[in-house]
Design a protein around this motif. Structure first.
Motif, mmCIF file in Angstrom:
data_model
loop_
_atom_site.group_PDB
_atom_site.id
_atom_site.type_symbol
_atom_site.label_atom_id
_atom_site.label_comp_id
_atom_site.label_asym_id
_atom_site.label_seq_id
_atom_site.Cartn_x
_atom_site.Cartn_y
_atom_site.Cartn_z
ATOM 1 N N PRO A 9 -2.285 20.859 15.769
ATOM 2 C CA PRO A 9 -1.870 20.776 14.228
ATOM 3 C C PRO A 9 -2.009 19.075 13.783
ATOM 4 O O PRO A 9 -1.655 18.129 14.395
ATOM 5 N N LEU A 10 -2.984 19.008 12.905
ATOM 6 C CA LEU A 10 -3.266 17.849 12.361
ATOM 7 C C LEU A 10 -3.300 17.752 10.621
ATOM 8 O O LEU A 10 -3.704 19.039 10.228
ATOM 9 N N ALA A 11 -2.859 16.816 9.865
ATOM 10 C CA ALA A 11 -3.454 16.918 8.636
ATOM 11 C C ALA A 11 -4.116 15.978 8.277
ATOM 12 O O ALA A 11 -4.285 14.812 8.898
ATOM 13 N N VAL A 12 -5.092 16.115 7.240
ATOM 14 C CA VAL A 12 -6.041 15.332 6.895
ATOM 15 C C VAL A 12 -6.393 15.085 5.549
ATOM 16 O O VAL A 12 -6.240 16.019 4.740
ATOM 17 N N VAL A 13 -6.193 13.911 5.043
ATOM 18 C CA VAL A 13 -6.313 13.623 3.463
ATOM 19 C C VAL A 13 -7.693 13.204 3.229
ATOM 20 O O VAL A 13 -8.164 12.268 3.900
ATOM 21 N N GLY A 71 2.932 14.943 0.032
ATOM 22 C CA GLY A 71 3.690 14.735 1.270
ATOM 23 C C GLY A 71 4.362 15.841 1.806
ATOM 24 O O GLY A 71 4.468 16.303 2.841
ATOM 25 N N ALA A 72 5.113 16.489 0.850
ATOM 26 C CA ALA A 72 5.816 17.741 1.268
ATOM 27 C C ALA A 72 5.070 18.840 1.758
ATOM 28 O O ALA A 72 5.552 19.544 2.684
ATOM 29 N N GLU A 73 3.855 19.137 1.278
ATOM 30 C CA GLU A 73 2.868 20.289 1.705
ATOM 31 C C GLU A 73 2.420 19.634 3.071
ATOM 32 O O GLU A 73 2.399 20.573 3.810
ATOM 33 N N ILE A 74 2.171 18.560 3.197
ATOM 34 C CA ILE A 74 1.767 18.305 4.652
ATOM 35 C C ILE A 74 2.676 18.215 5.726
ATOM 36 O O ILE A 74 2.714 18.861 6.567
ATOM 37 N N SER A 75 4.261 17.907 5.048
ATOM 38 C CA SER A 75 5.170 18.121 6.148
ATOM 39 C C SER A 75 5.511 19.441 6.510
ATOM 40 O O SER A 75 5.779 19.964 7.555
ATOM 41 N N THR A 76 5.420 20.181 5.497
ATOM 42 C CA THR A 76 5.714 21.782 5.744
ATOM 43 C C THR A 76 4.606 22.451 6.722
ATOM 44 O O THR A 76 5.088 23.363 7.465
ATOM 45 N N ALA A 77 3.233 22.049 6.370
ATOM 46 C CA ALA A 77 2.379 22.642 7.344
ATOM 47 C C ALA A 77 2.445 22.110 8.598
ATOM 48 O O ALA A 77 2.425 22.867 9.718
ATOM 49 N N LEU A 78 2.795 20.863 8.856
ATOM 50 C CA LEU A 78 2.884 20.498 10.299
ATOM 51 C C LEU A 78 4.082 20.791 11.028
ATOM 52 O O LEU A 78 4.061 21.135 12.243
ATOM 53 N N ASP A 79 5.212 20.957 10.227
ATOM 54 C CA ASP A 79 6.333 21.583 10.768
ATOM 55 C C ASP A 79 6.308 22.960 11.404
ATOM 56 O O ASP A 79 6.767 23.431 12.397
ATOM 57 N N ALA A 80 5.463 23.576 10.541
ATOM 58 C CA ALA A 80 4.917 25.051 10.998
ATOM 59 C C ALA A 80 3.822 24.994 11.884
ATOM 60 O O ALA A 80 3.325 26.057 12.334
ATOM 61 N N LEU A 99 2.387 8.942 2.212
ATOM 62 C CA LEU A 99 1.725 10.186 2.907
ATOM 63 C C LEU A 99 1.979 10.086 4.394
ATOM 64 O O LEU A 99 2.286 11.173 5.002
ATOM 65 N N ARG A 100 1.619 8.894 4.926
ATOM 66 C CA ARG A 100 1.748 8.807 6.529
ATOM 67 C C ARG A 100 3.372 9.037 6.832
ATOM 68 O O ARG A 100 3.492 9.635 7.910
ATOM 69 N N GLN A 101 4.119 8.412 5.975
ATOM 70 C CA GLN A 101 5.692 8.436 6.305
ATOM 71 C C GLN A 101 5.856 10.117 6.394
ATOM 72 O O GLN A 101 6.675 10.667 7.187
ATOM 73 N N ALA A 102 5.554 10.921 5.146
ATOM 74 C CA ALA A 102 5.884 12.107 4.979
ATOM 75 C C ALA A 102 5.266 12.940 6.157
ATOM 76 O O ALA A 102 5.861 14.277 6.604
ATOM 77 N N ALA A 103 4.183 12.629 7.022
ATOM 78 C CA ALA A 103 3.584 13.094 7.958
ATOM 79 C C ALA A 103 4.207 12.885 9.343
ATOM 80 O O ALA A 103 3.521 13.565 10.211
ATOM 81 N N GLY A 104 5.060 12.012 9.477
ATOM 82 C CA GLY A 104 5.485 11.702 10.679
ATOM 83 C C GLY A 104 4.600 11.122 11.480
ATOM 84 O O GLY A 104 4.445 11.155 12.739
#
Length: 181
Positions: A9-13, A71-80, A99-104
């Motif tokens: 899992p990775l988030a990309v902006v 940020g909340a959408e990113i966090s939710t996806a990564l948490d899942a 956004l980096r902070q929200a994504a941990g």
């Protein structure tokens, strides 16, 4: 070019000024990597969309709630444990850090870089978008290019779309993005 894949899992902006191709590139990166794509513009509050449609640039105060939704959408996806690609202008370093902070820390950026003339021609050619070409200069004045920031792949937009996506994925695949703490 060889098709590179990222390890979710990775988030990309996918970031940059209006007209750079964030949505087109983001959709393709997501599809190539089996990840979800989210159009960041859909998360703008209606008053932001109305301001931009009227040719009024957004302020930091306008953008912060929008960035928090992203940020909340990113966090939710990564948490899942799901990867996510999202389009977002992310014009300032402070926005990207938020956004980096929200994504941990599990966030990478693809910066789509292009000349004012190319961005303007693309904005003038598109149909049905709320963002008028008259706001391009305010976006470029706000833009703090992410040179030297961690987790950023910069790709010139004067390439063909397939090449832009391939270059972005190649850069992302070589990137070590740490997991959550």
């Amino acid at each position: 070019m060889k098709r590179e894949k990222m390890a979710p899992p990775l988030a990309v902006v996918v970031m940059g000024a209006s007209g750079c191709g964030k949505s087109s590139v983001g959709e393709r990166i997501a599809a190539q990597n089996g990840m979800a794509f989210l159009e960041g513009d859909q998360l703008h509050p209606p008053q932001n969309v109305e301001k931009m449609a009227q040719g009024i640039p957004l302020t930091d105060d306008d953008r912060l709630p929008w960035l928090d939704r992203i940020g909340a959408e990113i966090s939710t996806a990564l948490d899942a444990s799901q990867g996510l690609v999202i389009s977002c202008s992310a014009l300032k370093r402070s926005y990207r850090d938020r956004l980096r902070q929200a994504a941990g820390g599990r966030l990478a950026f693809v910066f789509l870089e292009g000349s004012r003339d190319l961005l303007l021609s693309r904005m003038q050619a598109r149909q049905g978008h709320f963002m008028p070409a008259s706001l391009l200069d305010s976006q470029l004045q706000t833009l703090e290019p992410p040179a030297g920031e961690p987790g950023v792949v910069t790709v010139a937009i004067d390439n063909a779309l397939d090449d832009i996506v391939a270059l972005a994925c190649k850069g992302l695949s070589g990137m070590a993005v740490k997991g959550g703490d």
